[in-house]
Design an enzyme around this catalytic site. Structure first.
Site, PDB file in Angstrom:
ATOM      1  N   CYS A  16      44.740  50.665  86.727  1.00 15.04           N
ATOM      2  CA  CYS A  16      44.201  50.288  88.046  1.00 15.04           C
ATOM      3  C   CYS A  16      44.126  51.518  88.970  1.00 15.04           C
ATOM      4  O   CYS A  16      45.160  52.062  89.356  1.00 15.04           O
ATOM      5  CB  CYS A  16      45.117  49.201  88.627  1.00 15.04           C
ATOM      6  SG  CYS A  16      44.905  48.883  90.371  1.00 15.04           S
ATOM      7  N   CYS A  19      45.754  51.088  92.396  1.00 12.37           N
ATOM      8  CA  CYS A  19      47.220  51.090  92.237  1.00 12.37           C
ATOM      9  C   CYS A  19      47.745  52.521  92.279  1.00 12.37           C
ATOM     10  O   CYS A  19      48.755  52.803  92.928  1.00 12.37           O
ATOM     11  CB  CYS A  19      47.618  50.456  90.904  1.00 12.37           C
ATOM     12  SG  CYS A  19      47.172  48.719  90.752  1.00 12.37           S
TER      13      CYS A  19
END
Length: 94
Positions: A16, A19
């Site tokens: 991600c 993230c």
């Protein structure tokens, strides 16, 4: 009796992008709020049961826990100043 620090659960995935961008932001806020806050990172691919229990639908998701109760939640990337302000408001109980 000293008060338990709140725990900021950071649900993420290694694949991600947002993230990865959020990690240093959370680290910086955690350093500034170290007397009030501990951070625990949870990889949703490694911790599927825990992710399910917290009903994580997207990453990154931040969940603030105080006294075993969820008091704040945010999904997605946010600037450091917004994160710090949101956490301070949540921890103040206002």
């Amino acid at each position: 009796m000293s008060q338990q620090p709140a725990i900021l659960l950071q649900f993420f995935a290694t694949w991600c992008g947002p993230c990865k961008m959020l990690m240093p932001i959370v680290d910086s806020v955690a350093t500034k709020m170290k007397d009030q806050l501990e951070v625990s990172r949870i990889d949703i691919d490694q911790e599927e049961e825990l992710s399910g229990r917290f009903r994580i639908m997207a990453v990154p998701t931040l969940v603030l826990m105080k006294d075993n109760q969820e008091i704040w939640r945010q999904t997605g990337l946010l600037p450091e100043s917004h994160l710090k302000t949101a956490l301070e408001i949540a921890l103040s109980g206002k």
